[in-house]
Design a protein around this motif. Structure first.
Motif, PDB file in Angstrom:
ATOM      1  N   ASP A 283      55.165  63.086  54.340  1.00  0.00           N
ATOM      2  CA  ASP A 283      53.941  63.923  54.024  1.00  0.00           C
ATOM      3  C   ASP A 283      53.906  64.111  52.531  1.00  0.00           C
ATOM      4  O   ASP A 283      52.953  64.381  51.737  1.00  0.00           O
ATOM      5  N   LEU A 284      54.973  63.583  51.845  1.00  0.00           N
ATOM      6  CA  LEU A 284      55.091  63.740  50.265  1.00  0.00           C
ATOM      7  C   LEU A 284      54.762  62.520  49.494  1.00  0.00           C
ATOM      8  O   LEU A 284      54.926  62.267  48.284  1.00  0.00           O
ATOM      9  N   THR A 285      54.899  61.346  50.431  1.00  0.00           N
ATOM     10  CA  THR A 285      54.950  60.175  49.766  1.00  0.00           C
ATOM     11  C   THR A 285      53.350  59.438  49.417  1.00  0.00           C
ATOM     12  O   THR A 285      52.605  59.444  50.446  1.00  0.00           O
ATOM     13  N   PRO A 286      53.035  59.187  48.220  1.00  0.00           N
ATOM     14  CA  PRO A 286      51.667  58.618  48.065  1.00  0.00           C
ATOM     15  C   PRO A 286      51.542  57.134  48.303  1.00  0.00           C
ATOM     16  O   PRO A 286      52.505  56.501  48.342  1.00  0.00           O
ATOM     17  N   ARG A 287      50.541  56.908  48.563  1.00  0.00           N
ATOM     18  CA  ARG A 287      50.303  55.521  49.048  1.00  0.00           C
ATOM     19  C   ARG A 287      49.739  54.775  48.135  1.00  0.00           C
ATOM     20  O   ARG A 287      48.607  55.233  47.144  1.00  0.00           O
ATOM     21  N   MET A 288      49.914  53.419  47.789  1.00  0.00           N
ATOM     22  CA  MET A 288      49.506  52.720  46.694  1.00  0.00           C
ATOM     23  C   MET A 288      49.275  51.281  47.289  1.00  0.00           C
ATOM     24  O   MET A 288      49.871  50.743  48.290  1.00  0.00           O
ATOM     25  N   PHE A 289      48.911  50.513  46.389  1.00  0.00           N
ATOM     26  CA  PHE A 289      48.453  49.288  46.903  1.00  0.00           C
ATOM     27  C   PHE A 289      49.370  48.079  46.238  1.00  0.00           C
ATOM     28  O   PHE A 289      49.678  48.167  45.113  1.00  0.00           O
ATOM     29  N   PHE A 290      50.091  47.178  46.954  1.00  0.00           N
ATOM     30  CA  PHE A 290      51.168  46.290  46.431  1.00  0.00           C
ATOM     31  C   PHE A 290      50.536  44.820  47.255  1.00  0.00           C
ATOM     32  O   PHE A 290      50.620  45.004  48.483  1.00  0.00           O
ATOM     33  N   VAL A 291      50.510  44.044  46.626  1.00  0.00           N
ATOM     34  CA  VAL A 291      50.239  42.541  47.167  1.00  0.00           C
ATOM     35  C   VAL A 291      50.987  41.435  46.874  1.00  0.00           C
ATOM     36  O   VAL A 291      51.285  41.325  45.505  1.00  0.00           O
ATOM     37  N   LYS A 292      51.847  41.188  47.830  1.00  0.00           N
ATOM     38  CA  LYS A 292      52.807  40.048  47.679  1.00  0.00           C
ATOM     39  C   LYS A 292      51.934  38.799  47.661  1.00  0.00           C
ATOM     40  O   LYS A 292      50.979  38.612  48.378  1.00  0.00           O
ATOM     41  N   ASP A 293      52.623  37.568  47.200  1.00  0.00           N
ATOM     42  CA  ASP A 293      51.919  36.219  47.176  1.00  0.00           C
ATOM     43  C   ASP A 293      50.451  36.516  46.999  1.00  0.00           C
ATOM     44  O   ASP A 293      49.524  36.071  47.601  1.00  0.00           O
ATOM     45  N   PRO A 294      50.154  37.085  45.650  1.00  0.00           N
ATOM     46  CA  PRO A 294      48.765  37.303  45.485  1.00  0.00           C
ATOM     47  C   PRO A 294      47.873  36.195  45.339  1.00  0.00           C
ATOM     48  O   PRO A 294      48.501  35.119  44.728  1.00  0.00           O
ATOM     49  N   VAL A 295      46.759  36.141  45.645  1.00  0.00           N
ATOM     50  CA  VAL A 295      45.744  35.032  45.353  1.00  0.00           C
ATOM     51  C   VAL A 295      44.448  36.041  45.052  1.00  0.00           C
ATOM     52  O   VAL A 295      43.927  36.899  45.418  1.00  0.00           O
ATOM     53  N   LYS A 296      43.659  35.272  44.267  1.00  0.00           N
ATOM     54  CA  LYS A 296      42.528  35.923  43.316  1.00  0.00           C
ATOM     55  C   LYS A 296      41.264  35.759  44.702  1.00  0.00           C
ATOM     56  O   LYS A 296      41.153  34.422  44.829  1.00  0.00           O
ATOM     57  N   LEU A 297      40.711  36.861  44.800  1.00  0.00           N
ATOM     58  CA  LEU A 297      39.496  37.006  45.481  1.00  0.00           C
ATOM     59  C   LEU A 297      38.291  37.172  44.409  1.00  0.00           C
ATOM     60  O   LEU A 297      38.042  38.151  43.973  1.00  0.00           O
ATOM     61  N   LYS A 298      37.299  36.272  44.399  1.00  0.00           N
ATOM     62  CA  LYS A 298      36.033  36.371  43.609  1.00  0.00           C
ATOM     63  C   LYS A 298      34.943  36.999  44.396  1.00  0.00           C
ATOM     64  O   LYS A 298      34.673  36.565  45.581  1.00  0.00           O
ATOM     65  N   LEU A 299      34.441  38.057  44.181  1.00  0.00           N
ATOM     66  CA  LEU A 299      33.454  38.584  45.025  1.00  0.00           C
ATOM     67  C   LEU A 299      32.190  38.867  44.063  1.00  0.00           C
ATOM     68  O   LEU A 299      31.956  39.801  43.374  1.00  0.00           O
ATOM     69  N   GLU A 300      31.291  37.843  44.046  1.00  0.00           N
ATOM     70  CA  GLU A 300      30.344  37.826  43.003  1.00  0.00           C
ATOM     71  C   GLU A 300      29.286  38.862  43.533  1.00  0.00           C
ATOM     72  O   GLU A 300      29.104  39.129  44.457  1.00  0.00           O
ATOM     73  N   GLY A 301      28.846  39.535  42.253  1.00  0.00           N
ATOM     74  CA  GLY A 301      27.720  40.563  42.268  1.00  0.00           C
ATOM     75  C   GLY A 301      28.443  42.120  42.572  1.00  0.00           C
ATOM     76  O   GLY A 301      27.648  42.961  42.840  1.00  0.00           O
ATOM     77  N   LEU A 302      29.794  42.032  42.701  1.00  0.00           N
ATOM     78  CA  LEU A 302      30.242  43.326  42.958  1.00  0.00           C
ATOM     79  C   LEU A 302      30.149  44.174  42.033  1.00  0.00           C
ATOM     80  O   LEU A 302      29.998  45.461  42.172  1.00  0.00           O
ATOM     81  N   GLY A 303      30.245  43.804  40.505  1.00  0.00           N
ATOM     82  CA  GLY A 303      30.087  44.562  39.533  1.00  0.00           C
ATOM     83  C   GLY A 303      31.446  45.403  38.888  1.00  0.00           C
ATOM     84  O   GLY A 303      32.339  44.913  39.611  1.00  0.00           O
ATOM     85  N   GLU A 304      31.241  46.144  38.099  1.00  0.00           N
ATOM     86  CA  GLU A 304      32.239  46.857  37.608  1.00  0.00           C
ATOM     87  C   GLU A 304      32.145  48.345  38.038  1.00  0.00           C
ATOM     88  O   GLU A 304      31.169  48.717  37.571  1.00  0.00           O
ATOM     89  N   PHE A 305      32.985  48.942  38.432  1.00  0.00           N
ATOM     90  CA  PHE A 305      32.953  50.263  38.724  1.00  0.00           C
ATOM     91  C   PHE A 305      34.424  51.125  39.132  1.00  0.00           C
ATOM     92  O   PHE A 305      35.251  50.207  39.494  1.00  0.00           O
ATOM     93  N   ASP A 306      34.525  52.615  38.928  1.00  0.00           N
ATOM     94  CA  ASP A 306      35.425  53.141  39.281  1.00  0.00           C
ATOM     95  C   ASP A 306      35.485  53.597  40.691  1.00  0.00           C
ATOM     96  O   ASP A 306      34.524  54.000  41.130  1.00  0.00           O
ATOM     97  N   VAL A 307      36.510  53.654  41.540  1.00  0.00           N
ATOM     98  CA  VAL A 307      36.885  54.267  42.817  1.00  0.00           C
ATOM     99  C   VAL A 307      37.926  55.080  42.748  1.00  0.00           C
ATOM    100  O   VAL A 307      38.907  54.699  42.120  1.00  0.00           O
ATOM    101  N   GLU A 308      37.704  56.172  43.715  1.00  0.00           N
ATOM    102  CA  GLU A 308      38.633  57.104  43.714  1.00  0.00           C
ATOM    103  C   GLU A 308      39.406  56.909  45.058  1.00  0.00           C
ATOM    104  O   GLU A 308      38.622  56.877  46.087  1.00  0.00           O
TER     105      GLU A 308
END
Ligand SMILES: [Zn+2]
Length: 574
Positions: A406-431
């Motif tokens: 209940d009290l533990t925040p979720r966050m993202f961790f990526v092991k063995d990362p590889v870059k994914l390029k998403l053309e046209g996605l642009g730059e923006f903030d997400v909550e």
């Protein structure tokens, strides 16, 4: 025909039903949920049936992990915690009188406190709470050679951390005069004698069940020798005071055990004030009586000593407690004896007393076990029996997960990362929500066209396949290589059936490593070389805001704790 909106509704209830039933949704249950929300659909039941069958089929083909991930994104409000079944308390205590139960926490301050001490302490504490009464914290510190000043606080801190509140505190070493007075009384009543046989002779005669010549000395001779001991006329090993027990008893602890002996070592609290010290059994017998202990709850390695301790109290006309003995608390793959742990440290196989693979209190805290979980484990699962029982970490972890979730925040961790390029996605903030229920607020990530994702996710989806980046977009993968993958993003709600994966924006990524402790010992008792795995990867920058000791759930990876080592997390459990 079913609209897209209706399909989402069916999808939501299919996920929920599958989530509640181990990954398999039932068509009927889904239909009734959908109709309850949209009663007008009864008139188009045939179309509805077809659509439900279709969606349920898709959902049932998803892994439970994917179902959980998708549901937490689509309808987190449906992920209510599955509450525990009925609660089981500790079994009743024999001879317990309501309001009059006195128990004790009896640590010897000679090493770090571990999970077994905490569970044993909790059992003592919970019984006194259950019946109403008092609990003592009593340091059994009458062996100056073993006791160290720093360990007193290790126990105070450890018990306090475990949620144990004691009513009284004392050290056995505070009662030296009392031990002396009672020793003199035993001598005067012919129940103790001074023996200056060598240690070897004492050992041999005890094993043969034979008395030594000193057993038949007069009281006067014994009193004189005793005074000599107190006055410092003898050095260590030269003389001891022995109890008149039963030299032929099958219980060898009764064969005239030593009750007082000379120890020429300073005591961490008393310095060199005393040189004659009581043995464990003698000190404990007297202390349990004068503290008014009604119930001695302890591990069964002490069982042979009950008879001896009762004999000592009998001689001194002191009351006996009720003994409840149980096997010590062992956890699979984990050494609890101090000797074993010390040897692992000395051999450099673990990093110290707080190595996350150990079961000391400092270790299990580092690994994210919370006091509430230990308490629940003690109440519901400890077996107060005398047969050997090895507890599973998984059970403790399952309880812990419920306590921290209940009290533990979720966050993202990526092991063995590889870059994914998403053309046209642009730059923006997400909550993004810090918790599926939305209760912990939001974190903000700056998204750009390059994101890190997990190598193995991309490989198993393959070129041309589709995947859902959680809370962000659906992606069609165009190309995948070791260094870079490319894809086309499509913003909007999750598409049914897609694998949901975590991601980290490249410009928001921080390098972290996760220590994953496993069983220190193999089933045959030898050291497990693979007991500590290290997983490297990238995490979203939000991890910077976590304090040392804070819990976090790395989505699709597990619950972790931010460690004292820089940019390091310790894995708790799934
Ligand atoms: Zn002797």
């Amino acid at each position: 025909m079913m609209t897209g909106e209706l399909r989402q509704l069916i999808y939501k209830w299919a996920l929920k039903n599958a989530y509640d039933h181990g990954g398999l949704a039932q068509e009927k249950a889904v239909i009734s949920k959908v109709i309850a929300e949209r009663p007008e659909l009864k008139t188009a039941i045939k179309d509805l049936l077809g659509a439900v069958r279709d969606v349920v089929g898709q959902v049932n083909a998803m892994s439970l992990d994917a179902i959980t991930q998708t549901l937490s994104e689509l309808a987190p409000e449906l992920m209510v915690e599955r509450r525990m079944e009925t609660r089981r308390k500790l079994p009743p205590l024999p001879n317990a009188v309501e309001g009059n139960v006195v128990t004790r926490l009896p640590p010897e301050p000679s090493g770090y406190m571990h999970i077994g001490h905490a569970l044993s302490g909790l059992v003592n504490y919970l019984y006194k709470e259950m019946y109403g009464g008092k609990v003592w914290l009593r340091f059994e510190d009458t062996d100056p050679r073993k006791v160290r000043a720093e360990y007193y606080d290790s126990y105070r801190d450890g018990y306090r951390w475990a949620g144990i509140r004691w009513d009284y505190e004392k050290n056995n070493s505070d009662d030296m005069e009392l031990f002396y007075q009672n020793a003199k009384r035993l001598i005067e009543e012919g129940k103790a004698y001074a023996c200056n046989c060598s240690r070897e002779v004492v050992r041999r005669l005890r094993s043969e069940g034979l008395p030594c010549v000193h057993r038949s000395q007069t009281v006067d001779v014994n009193l004189e020798l005793w005074d000599g001991m107190l006055e410092g006329r003898y050095s260590e090993g030269e003389i001891s005071l022995r109890l008149v027990g039963d030299m032929s008893s099958a219980n060898t602890t009764l064969r005239d055990p030593v009750i007082m002996r000379v120890v020429e070592a300073p005591h961490p609290l008393k310095g060199e004030r005393y040189r004659v010290w009581p043995t464990y059994d003698y000190a404990v017998s007297i202390e349990d009586a004068i503290c008014g202990v009604t119930h001695v709850l302890r591990t069964s390695e002490f069982m042979l000593r009950d008879e001896l301790q009762n004999l000592i109290r009998g001689y001194l006309h002191m009351p006996n407690p009720t003994f409840v003995e149980y096997e010590r608390f062992e956890f699979e793959g984990t050494p609890v004896s101090r000797r074993e742990i010390r040897s692992l440290i000395e051999r450099g196989l673990v990093s110290g007393w707080d190595d996350p693979r150990l079961a000391t209190i400092v270790s299990i805290r580092r690994r994210g076990i919370v006091p509430k979980a230990l308490k629940e484990f003690a109440e519901r699962y400890v077996a107060l029996t005398q047969s050997r029982k090895v507890y599973s970490w998984d059970l403790l972890y399952a309880i812990n997960r419920k306590c921290v979730d209940d009290l533990t925040p979720r966050m993202f961790f990526v092991k063995d990362p590889v870059k994914l390029k998403l053309e046209g996605l642009g730059e923006f903030d997400v909550e993004l929500p810090l918790h599926p229920t939305g209760r912990l607020g939001q974190r903000r990530l700056r998204v750009s066209e390059e994101l890190y994702v997990q190598q193995d996710d991309l490989r198993s989806i393959g070129e041309g396949g589709k995947v859902r980046l959680k809370h962000l977009c659906n992606v069609t993968l165009r190309s995948i290589s070791d260094k870079l993958a490319e894809g086309a993003a499509e913003l909007g709600p999750p598409e049914p059936g897609l694998r949901v994966i975590q991601w980290v924006p490249v410009n928001e990524a921080v390098d972290v490593r996760v220590l994953i402790p496993g069983p220190l010992l193999k089933p045959d008792g030898t050291f497990n070389e693979l007991s500590l795995q290290v997983e490297g990867g990238v995490a979203e920058r939000s991890v910077d805001s976590l304090e040392v000791g804070a819990h976090v759930q790395f989505e699709r990876f597990g619950y972790c704790v931010k460690d004292k080592l820089p940019m390091t997390f310790v894995y708790s459990h799934r």
